[in-house]
Design a protein around this motif. Structure first.
Motif, short mmCIF file in Angstrom:
data_model
loop_
_atom_site.label_atom_id
_atom_site.label_comp_id
_atom_site.label_asym_id
_atom_site.label_seq_id
_atom_site.Cartn_x
_atom_site.Cartn_y
_atom_site.Cartn_z
N TYR A 1 0.83 -1.20 0.00
CA TYR A 1 0.00 0.00 0.00
C TYR A 1 0.87 1.26 0.00
O TYR A 1 2.02 1.26 0.44
CB TYR A 1 -0.90 0.01 1.24
N GLY A 2 0.28 2.34 -0.52
CA GLY A 2 0.88 3.66 -0.40
C GLY A 2 2.08 3.91 -1.30
O GLY A 2 2.94 4.73 -0.95
N ARG A 3 2.13 3.28 -2.46
CA ARG A 3 3.24 3.50 -3.38
C ARG A 3 3.01 4.77 -4.19
O ARG A 3 2.16 4.80 -5.09
CB ARG A 3 3.40 2.30 -4.32
N PRO A 4 3.78 5.83 -3.94
CA PRO A 4 3.54 7.08 -4.67
C PRO A 4 3.83 6.97 -6.16
O PRO A 4 3.23 7.70 -6.97
CB PRO A 4 4.49 8.07 -3.99
N GLU A 5 4.74 6.07 -6.54
CA GLU A 5 5.09 5.94 -7.96
C GLU A 5 3.86 5.58 -8.81
O GLU A 5 3.68 6.09 -9.92
CB GLU A 5 6.17 4.87 -8.16
N ILE A 6 3.01 4.69 -8.27
CA ILE A 6 1.83 4.28 -9.03
C ILE A 6 0.77 5.37 -8.97
O ILE A 6 0.12 5.70 -9.97
CB ILE A 6 1.29 2.94 -8.52
N ALA A 7 0.58 5.95 -7.78
CA ALA A 7 -0.41 7.02 -7.64
C ALA A 7 -0.10 8.19 -8.56
O ALA A 7 -0.99 8.77 -9.21
CB ALA A 7 -0.46 7.49 -6.19
N GLU A 8 1.19 8.54 -8.65
CA GLU A 8 1.58 9.66 -9.51
C GLU A 8 1.40 9.32 -10.99
O GLU A 8 1.02 10.20 -11.79
CB GLU A 8 3.03 10.03 -9.21
N ALA A 9 1.65 8.07 -11.36
CA ALA A 9 1.43 7.66 -12.75
C ALA A 9 -0.05 7.74 -13.12
O ALA A 9 -0.41 8.17 -14.23
CB ALA A 9 1.96 6.24 -12.97
#
Length: 456
Positions: free
Chosen positions: A65-73
């Protein structure tokens, strides 16, 4: 955030929850949880609880959970182009890139990727493609699909029919015609306890051969199976099972669909379960781990042999009449690209194999001598503990006692989420791939105490 009590009221009044006892939930007798956040292997809820999620949602939040790399993509894709369809040759940079990334990782002999949203619709696509394939080949009677008891392949009409678990068929008028079931490769539940693994595999093969002979190979199109059983019990196959099954299918011109919704992209410690167990699929179903569930996306990976026939079909009949509005949705595809990059960069497939072995060993150390623990099994980060009433003769508890559910509840009370699997007192574990050895030991230790609470 609304007050918890108001959300809880709205929840019971408005929300139709899947796989839920609807009446008990409506009456307030079934617990509810509003999940508000997550990081690594943990989630948080609106009551302030922090829980170690040892089932990765529904074995899907593989990178944690909480991976910024995917959220930003996802955010960047939404700002640039939130949606466009994939019909008539249209694509996006994300969907085209992801298709290549998948095929770069897929087993040998695969050709193209068709994108959907979930594992159920991917398997519906697979069955339609199999039927189309045999119609183009001039084999209109070759349409039946063999699945296995305890297999899970979805909750749709055809996919619910393929699923070999009672709850997904009871009172739904399933299974539909054209679906057959054969033995599950579940060695622990063999009828003859004196049977060796090799003899059990031979029995599974003989049962399949008998089914094919009874129905006629000219009526059977495909065999579908998970490399390792998932919802049916988290059961790795006995040694030699898949090569033996593959030989039968090849001899009878029966396609193999590998349902890798759970096993794909690293859960077994290998990129694909098909390679792990020596399968040679014609179609591969992917979903959960494709995006680590950060956005909905699934896929059907089509083998070269089938693809050539599909091309021939469109030469003869025009454009293929299959598509979903959200096929290859660019936001899902962007999540998939970021997710697969992250899996590689963090070495998560290797970690799943390494920490998965540590988890299984820790479970064995903690519970291996318990008189009510019949089996501790697993491969990579897919593990299960199965409870029995009497170990020596392998007698099972009366299902009405709900032993598995009780242990699951006791473990949850200690801050660890597992899953009570259907059709048995089986506790399942499928944590995110970023699980540490310390977290694996925490799971095992708290499970041992939970078992002691319930069974002594």
């Amino acid at each position: 955030m609304l007050k918890n009590t108001q959300l809880e009221d709205w929840d019971r009044e408005n929300f139709f929850h899947p796989s839920t006892h609807l009446a008990e939930f409506a009456r307030g007798n079934l617990a509810q949880r509003v999940v508000t956040g997550g990081s690594g292997c943990h989630i948080e809820d609106s009551a302030g609880n922090r829980l170690l999620d040892a089932f990765a949602g529904l074995y899907c939040v593989n990178v944690g959970y909480g991976r910024p790399e995917i959220a930003e993509a996802i955010a960047a894709q939404a700002k640039e182009l939130a949606y466009y369809h994939a019909y008539v040759g249209h694509g996006t940079e994300a969907s085209i890139t992801l298709a290549k990334m998948i095929l770069d990782r897929a087993p040998a002999g695969m050709s193209k990727v068709y994108f959907g949203l979930g594992g159920s619709d991917a398997n519906e696509t697979n069955i339609k493609l199999v039927w189309y394939y045999n119609n183009i080949r001039g084999l209109p009677e070759k349409k039946k699909i063999i699945s296995r008891w305890r297999g899970y392949h979805g909750s749709g009409l055809m996919t619910g029919s393929l699923t070999g678990l009672e709850a997904f068929q009871k009172k739904f008028d399933l299974p539909l015609d054209r679906v057959l079931h054969t033995d599950a490769p579940y060695y622990f539940r063999r009828k003859d306890l004196n049977q060796s693994e090799a003899d059990f595999v031979a029995q599974c093969v003989a049962s399949l051969e008998e089914l094919i002979a009874r129905e006629g190979a000219d009526t059977i199109a495909a065999f579908i199976g998970e490399p390792a059983l998932g919802t049916g019990g988290l059961v790795p196959p006995p040694a030699g099972y898949w090569p033996a099954i593959q030989e039968v299918l090849d001899r009878h011109d029966i396609l193999l669909i590998a349902d890798e919704v759970v096993t794909g992209f690293g859960r077994l410690g290998s990129m694909f379960g098909s390679d792990h167990y020596g399968m040679r699929p014609d179609l591969i179903t992917i979903a959960k781990g494709l995006t680590s569930a950060y956005a909905p996306l699934s896929g059907s990976i089509v083998g070269e042999k089938m693809w050539k026939v599909l091309e021939q079909g469109t030469d003869e009949n025009g454009p293929i009449g299959h598509g979903w509005t959200y096929s290859a949705h660019p936001i899902g595809a962007a999540a998939g690209v970021a997710n697969l990059k992250l899996i590689d960069e963090l070495g998560l497939v290797g970690n799943a194999g390494k920490v998965g072995a540590h988890l299984k060993a820790a479970l064995s150390d903690a519970l291996g001598d318990h008189p009510n623990v019949g089996d501790i099994r697993g491969q990579g980060l897919l593990c299960a503990v199965e409870f029995v009433e009497e170990r020596e003769g392998r007698s099972f508890f009366d299902p009405k006692r709900g032993v598995g559910a009780a242990v699951n509840a006791a473990l949850l009370g200690r801050g660890v989420i597992s899953r009570a699997m259907p059709q048995g007192d089986i506790l399942g574990f499928a944590p995110p791939f970023c699980l540490t050895e310390a977290e694996a030991e925490e799971i095992a230790g708290k499970l041992a105490n939970s078992v002691k609470d319930v069974l002594g």
